[in-house]
Design an enzyme around this catalytic site. Structure first.
Site, PDB file in Angstrom:
ATOM      1  N   GLY A  94       9.165   4.056  -5.869  1.00 48.18           N
ATOM      2  CA  GLY A  94       8.732   5.441  -5.716  1.00 48.18           C
ATOM      3  C   GLY A  94       8.360   5.771  -4.280  1.00 48.18           C
ATOM      4  O   GLY A  94       8.619   6.884  -3.802  1.00 48.18           O
ATOM      5  N   ASP A  95       7.758   4.811  -3.585  1.00 50.39           N
ATOM      6  CA  ASP A  95       7.405   5.034  -2.178  1.00 50.39           C
ATOM      7  C   ASP A  95       8.654   5.101  -1.303  1.00 50.39           C
ATOM      8  O   ASP A  95       8.706   5.878  -0.338  1.00 50.39           O
ATOM      9  CB  ASP A  95       6.473   3.924  -1.692  1.00 50.39           C
ATOM     10  CG  ASP A  95       5.160   3.902  -2.443  1.00 50.39           C
ATOM     11  OD1 ASP A  95       4.693   4.981  -2.843  1.00 50.39           O
ATOM     12  OD2 ASP A  95       4.604   2.805  -2.626  1.00 50.39           O
TER      13      ASP A  95
ATOM     14  N   THR B 268       8.594  -2.554  -7.695  1.00 46.81           N
ATOM     15  CA  THR B 268       7.447  -2.259  -6.845  1.00 46.81           C
ATOM     16  C   THR B 268       7.899  -1.547  -5.567  1.00 46.81           C
ATOM     17  O   THR B 268       8.786  -2.015  -4.864  1.00 46.81           O
ATOM     18  CB  THR B 268       6.712  -3.554  -6.456  1.00 46.81           C
ATOM     19  OG1 THR B 268       6.387  -4.290  -7.634  1.00 46.81           O
ATOM     20  CG2 THR B 268       5.429  -3.233  -5.706  1.00 46.81           C
TER      21      THR B 268
ATOM     22  N   GLY C 218       0.858  -1.178   0.000  1.00 47.68           N
ATOM     23  CA  GLY C 218       0.000   0.000   0.000  1.00 47.68           C
ATOM     24  C   GLY C 218       0.891   1.222   0.000  1.00 47.68           C
ATOM     25  O   GLY C 218       1.885   1.281   0.737  1.00 47.68           O
ATOM     26  N   LYS C 219       0.560   2.216  -0.820  1.00 51.55           N
ATOM     27  CA  LYS C 219       1.454   3.361  -0.956  1.00 51.55           C
ATOM     28  C   LYS C 219       1.669   4.086   0.368  1.00 51.55           C
ATOM     29  O   LYS C 219       2.777   4.523   0.676  1.00 51.55           O
ATOM     30  CB  LYS C 219       0.936   4.323  -2.032  1.00 51.55           C
ATOM     31  CG  LYS C 219       0.882   3.726  -3.430  1.00 51.55           C
ATOM     32  CD  LYS C 219       0.741   4.766  -4.500  1.00 51.55           C
ATOM     33  CE  LYS C 219       2.006   5.542  -4.703  1.00 51.55           C
ATOM     34  NZ  LYS C 219       3.139   4.732  -5.193  1.00 51.55           N
TER      35      LYS C 219
ATOM     36  N   SER D 252      11.551  -4.695   0.777  1.00 48.45           N
ATOM     37  CA  SER D 252      12.785  -4.348   0.071  1.00 48.45           C
ATOM     38  C   SER D 252      13.398  -3.039   0.541  1.00 48.45           C
ATOM     39  O   SER D 252      14.497  -2.677   0.113  1.00 48.45           O
ATOM     40  CB  SER D 252      12.495  -4.241  -1.433  1.00 48.45           C
ATOM     41  OG  SER D 252      11.727  -3.076  -1.721  1.00 48.45           O
TER      42      SER D 252
ATOM     43  N   GLY E 209      12.656   6.827 -12.773  1.00 51.73           N
ATOM     44  CA  GLY E 209      13.172   5.460 -12.749  1.00 51.73           C
ATOM     45  C   GLY E 209      14.686   5.437 -12.751  1.00 51.73           C
ATOM     46  O   GLY E 209      15.344   6.155 -11.999  1.00 51.73           O
TER      47      GLY E 209
ATOM     48  N   ALA F  55       1.370   2.814   3.552  1.00 57.29           N
ATOM     49  CA  ALA F  55       2.172   1.974   4.445  1.00 57.29           C
ATOM     50  C   ALA F  55       3.608   1.869   3.949  1.00 57.29           C
ATOM     51  O   ALA F  55       4.557   1.878   4.749  1.00 57.29           O
ATOM     52  CB  ALA F  55       1.542   0.592   4.562  1.00 57.29           C
TER      53      ALA F  55
END
Length: 298
Positions: free
Chosen positions: A245-246, A242, A39-40, A285, A215, A42
């Site tokens: 960006g967060d 995945t 979830g972006k 990650s 990226g 979290a």
């Protein structure tokens, strides 16, 4: 220690790893399936906590097994979940396909409990007022995102908005945003311009600062009255993008809250993001501060 508040989503990521992502109407065989807390909102909370901040999360999970795991994952990362409410029904989920072409992904999000976060509840504004920065995304209803941004503005708290999933943004929300943080696809959706530099400059009519993540190419920073700045990303081999960006957003919020100059803050956040793409999963990650510092200085 800086204090970051995150108002946003919690999802369980249901991830299929494949050699090549399927086209419309096509079935492919995958090699692995994993359930990974994400979830972006979290993700950004975990990223900021691992980057060294005190972090509080405002949002919702369901009263299912996913909700229990999502809450415990945040707490293990050191995130305060006192304002993370539990609702009847399902937690949010994200259905993700990750391919072998640079770890690229395609995602379908089912909001579920996140859809109930459509307003601030008693205590939320006071928590936001205590923060050095408020991180926002668009995986909860816009009404709550706007309420959070307005509360932050009223208390002089920096707002950092990741406009994802990309959608038209109300003027009131843009006016209450200090730093807009889209990727190259989101900035094109917001402006209708495919050139990130041109798109970022156009957005400066609405917000004072814009960072466009690019990226592997790094990021582009634009601010009113200043020449745009490009910051390269470290060269790494991506396994899964995945949550990259967060990770960048969480680390950037911490760096800015600690008073780093913007060029240094962007480079430090890029180092964190580069570490995250070398491992599978989103929150799993995300690097810890000593790793980021080592990558930044290498």
């Amino acid at each position: 220690m800086s204090h970051i508040v995150v108002l946003g989503s919690t999802n369980m990521d249901l991830v299929a790893f494949v050699e090549k992502a399927p086209q419309r109407g096509e079935t492919v065989t995958g090699r692995e399936f994993r359930t990974i807390p994400g979830g972006k909102g979290a993700n950004q909370a975990v990223a900021a906590a691992r980057a060294g901040a005190t972090v509080s999360m405002i949002g919702a999970v369901g009263n299912d097994s996913f909700g229990t795991r999502l809450r415990s994952t945040l707490e293990r990362a050191g995130v305060d979940t006192g304002r993370l409410r539990t609702t009847e029904g399902d937690s949010g989920t994200a259905h993700i396909v990750v391919d072998d072409d640079g770890g690229g992904n395609a995602i379908v999000v089912i909001p579920a409990a996140n859809g109930t976060v459509d307003h601030l509840t008693p205590g939320d504004e006071e928590l936001i007022a205590s923060a050095d920065a408020l991180l926002l995304q668009l995986e909860i209803p816009l009404a709550a995102v706007l309420a959070g941004a307005l509360a932050a503005r009223a208390h002089g708290v920096r707002t950092i908005l990741t406009p994802a999933p990309a959608q038209p943004l109300p003027v009131d929300l843009l006016n209450a945003t200090d730093l807009l943080l889209p990727n190259e696809h989101e900035v094109a959706t917001l402006t209708g311009r495919t050139d990130p530099r041109s798109a970022a400059l156009a957005l400066l009519e609405e917000v004072p600062e814009v960072v466009v993540t690019l990226g592997a190419a790094g990021c582009l920073y634009a601010a009113r009255g200043a020449e745009p700045l490009t910051v390269p990303a470290p060269e790494v081999t991506a396994v899964d993008t995945t949550g990259a960006g967060d990770t960048f957003a969480g680390a950037l919020a911490v760096a800015l809250a600690e008073g780093r100059p913007m060029p240094d803050a962007l480079a430090w956040a890029a180092a964190a993001s580069a570490l995250s793409v070398q491992r599978p999963g989103a929150s799993e990650s995300m690097p810890h501060r000593p790793e980021i510092d080592a990558q930044y200085t290498s």
